[in-house]
Design an enzyme around this catalytic site. Structure first.
Site, PDB file in Angstrom:
ATOM      1  N   TYR A 113       0.826  -1.188   0.000  1.00 39.31           N
ATOM      2  CA  TYR A 113       0.000   0.000   0.000  1.00 39.31           C
ATOM      3  C   TYR A 113       0.870   1.250   0.000  1.00 39.31           C
ATOM      4  O   TYR A 113       1.991   1.267   0.530  1.00 39.31           O
ATOM      5  CB  TYR A 113      -0.944   0.029   1.213  1.00 39.31           C
ATOM      6  CG  TYR A 113      -0.265  -0.199   2.550  1.00 39.31           C
ATOM      7  CD1 TYR A 113       0.345   0.840   3.238  1.00 39.31           C
ATOM      8  CD2 TYR A 113      -0.233  -1.461   3.134  1.00 39.31           C
ATOM      9  CE1 TYR A 113       0.963   0.629   4.470  1.00 39.31           C
ATOM     10  CE2 TYR A 113       0.376  -1.687   4.351  1.00 39.31           C
ATOM     11  CZ  TYR A 113       0.974  -0.639   5.018  1.00 39.31           C
ATOM     12  OH  TYR A 113       1.597  -0.851   6.223  1.00 39.31           O
ATOM     13  N   ASP A 153      -3.373   1.027  10.460  1.00 40.99           N
ATOM     14  CA  ASP A 153      -2.243   0.241  10.975  1.00 40.99           C
ATOM     15  C   ASP A 153      -1.153   0.277   9.904  1.00 40.99           C
ATOM     16  O   ASP A 153      -0.833  -0.730   9.272  1.00 40.99           O
ATOM     17  CB  ASP A 153      -2.665  -1.195  11.287  1.00 40.99           C
ATOM     18  CG  ASP A 153      -1.530  -1.999  11.924  1.00 40.99           C
ATOM     19  OD1 ASP A 153      -0.536  -1.376  12.365  1.00 40.99           O
ATOM     20  OD2 ASP A 153      -1.615  -3.231  11.963  1.00 40.99           O
ATOM     21  N   ILE A 154      -0.613   1.462   9.706  1.00 42.11           N
ATOM     22  CA  ILE A 154       0.336   1.696   8.618  1.00 42.11           C
ATOM     23  C   ILE A 154       1.751   1.433   9.127  1.00 42.11           C
ATOM     24  O   ILE A 154       2.274   2.159   9.971  1.00 42.11           O
ATOM     25  CB  ILE A 154       0.205   3.140   8.091  1.00 42.11           C
ATOM     26  CG1 ILE A 154      -1.256   3.415   7.693  1.00 42.11           C
ATOM     27  CG2 ILE A 154       1.149   3.361   6.920  1.00 42.11           C
ATOM     28  CD1 ILE A 154      -1.845   2.429   6.704  1.00 42.11           C
ATOM     29  N   GLU A 155       2.348   0.379   8.604  1.00 40.50           N
ATOM     30  CA  GLU A 155       3.673  -0.037   9.059  1.00 40.50           C
ATOM     31  C   GLU A 155       4.678  -0.059   7.916  1.00 40.50           C
ATOM     32  O   GLU A 155       5.750  -0.662   8.019  1.00 40.50           O
ATOM     33  CB  GLU A 155       3.580  -1.410   9.731  1.00 40.50           C
ATOM     34  CG  GLU A 155       2.628  -1.422  10.925  1.00 40.50           C
ATOM     35  CD  GLU A 155       2.608  -2.741  11.678  1.00 40.50           C
ATOM     36  OE1 GLU A 155       3.652  -3.416  11.708  1.00 40.50           O
ATOM     37  OE2 GLU A 155       1.553  -3.086  12.231  1.00 40.50           O
ATOM     38  N   ALA A 156       4.335   0.580   6.808  1.00 39.92           N
ATOM     39  CA  ALA A 156       5.226   0.692   5.653  1.00 39.92           C
ATOM     40  C   ALA A 156       4.988   2.062   5.020  1.00 39.92           C
ATOM     41  O   ALA A 156       4.083   2.785   5.436  1.00 39.92           O
ATOM     42  CB  ALA A 156       4.950  -0.422   4.650  1.00 39.92           C
TER      43      ALA A 156
END
Length: 301
Positions: A113, A153-156
């Site tokens: 994403y 839950d943005i981890e990138a």
């Protein structure tokens, strides 16, 4: 003798919802949980029927933005491409009837994403509105049920344009039902992926991940790093409530597990006096069920 008026069905239904919501709240505060990534965790409805949770994040919409076709990944629960996830609509409505807010979580650790521009963010917001929230589409992956909001839950990525996405989603609240915005940043402050979005001040609930981050998580007998990070977060970010994110078992994360007795006797007393303390977030429903974590915490405080 005068006849006493009967309470209206509308009033009774709202009182029932209030009681159900209170039942899911303890001295530990409310509990949020992630559901969707482990087939053995049982159904969404069964998770809500435990009475443990006030919020359930359906995890995850793993692919979106930058011209990609959005992909909903609910592991073995159902197959969106075959239309079998539409059956979750009745579960979602069942949860909501119990006073549980159900949100769609975007991202996760192993996903594809990104947002390439403000226009791309608006396009994703429109997709979420029409396919999961109060809009309309012929291809709603979860059926007709209207979710309560969107979890980040943005981890990138570097987080570019997720502030635009938050603004665009928040504007849909003016169309009737409020669209709740929540986020799950890592505990090192500022979060590398969500800081710009969080600085909008538009998020209702922020459940901070105090695990897989040795610099700010609990280690055996030491809560100092955790409480220091908690103070930084709660004094630096505008949100309605903050939640302590914990793994539901030692198997749920590489590090940062807090045994329930330590959580209730040491950690929570040190942070729940914070004005905007909301409760705890547990990752995830499968491990919570296996370890009986939330139930133990609720019975201990």
């Amino acid at each position: 003798m005068a006849t006493q008026p009967h309470p209206s069905p509308f009033l009774i239904s709202h009182l029932l919802l209030l009681l159900l919501a209170l039942a899911a709240t303890s001295h530990a505060g409310s509990i949020a949980v992630y559901w969707g990534q482990y087939t053995p965790e049982g159904s969404l409805a069964s998770a809500c029927n435990t009475g443990l949770y006030s919020y359930v994040n359906i995890a995850f919409l793993t692919t979106f933005g930058n011209g990609q076709t959005p992909v909903l990944n609910l592991a073995g629960h159902c197959d969106p491409s075959a239309g079998t996830c539409k059956g979750l609509s009745s579960d979602i409505k069942s949860c909501q009837s119990r006073g549980v807010k159900v949100l769609l979580s975007l991202g996760g650790a192993n996903s594809s994403y990104s947002l390439s521009s403000a226009a791309d963010a608006q396009s994703v917001a429109n997709y979420l509105w029409n396919n999961f929230l109060g809009g309309s589409s012929s291809s709603r992956p979860l059926g007709a049920a209207v979710l309560d909001g969107i979890d980040f839950d943005i981890e990138a990525t570097n987080g570019a344009h997720f502030d635009d996405l938050a603004r665009d989603l928040s504007q849909f609240s003016s169309r009737g039902k409020k669209v709740y915005l929540t986020a799950a940043p890592q505990c090192p402050y500022p979060d590398a992926h969500l800081n710009t979005a969080l600085q909008t001040g538009l998020f209702d609930y922020v459940w901070i991940q105090f695990y897989n981050n040795p610099s700010c998580e609990y280690t055996s007998g030491n809560i100092a790093k955790l409480t220091s990070a908690w103070k930084t977060w709660t004094s630096s970010v505008k949100a309605t409530n903050f939640f302590l994110g914990v793994p539901a078992s030692s198997a749920a994360a590489t590090s940062g597990y807090i045994p329930p007795n330590v959580l209730t006797s040491q950690v929570l007393p040190a942070i729940k006096g914070t004005a905007k303390y909301g409760g705890i977030m547990v990752w995830n429903r499968y491990h919570d069920e296996q370890n009986n974590y939330s139930a133990t915490v609720k019975s201990s405080v």
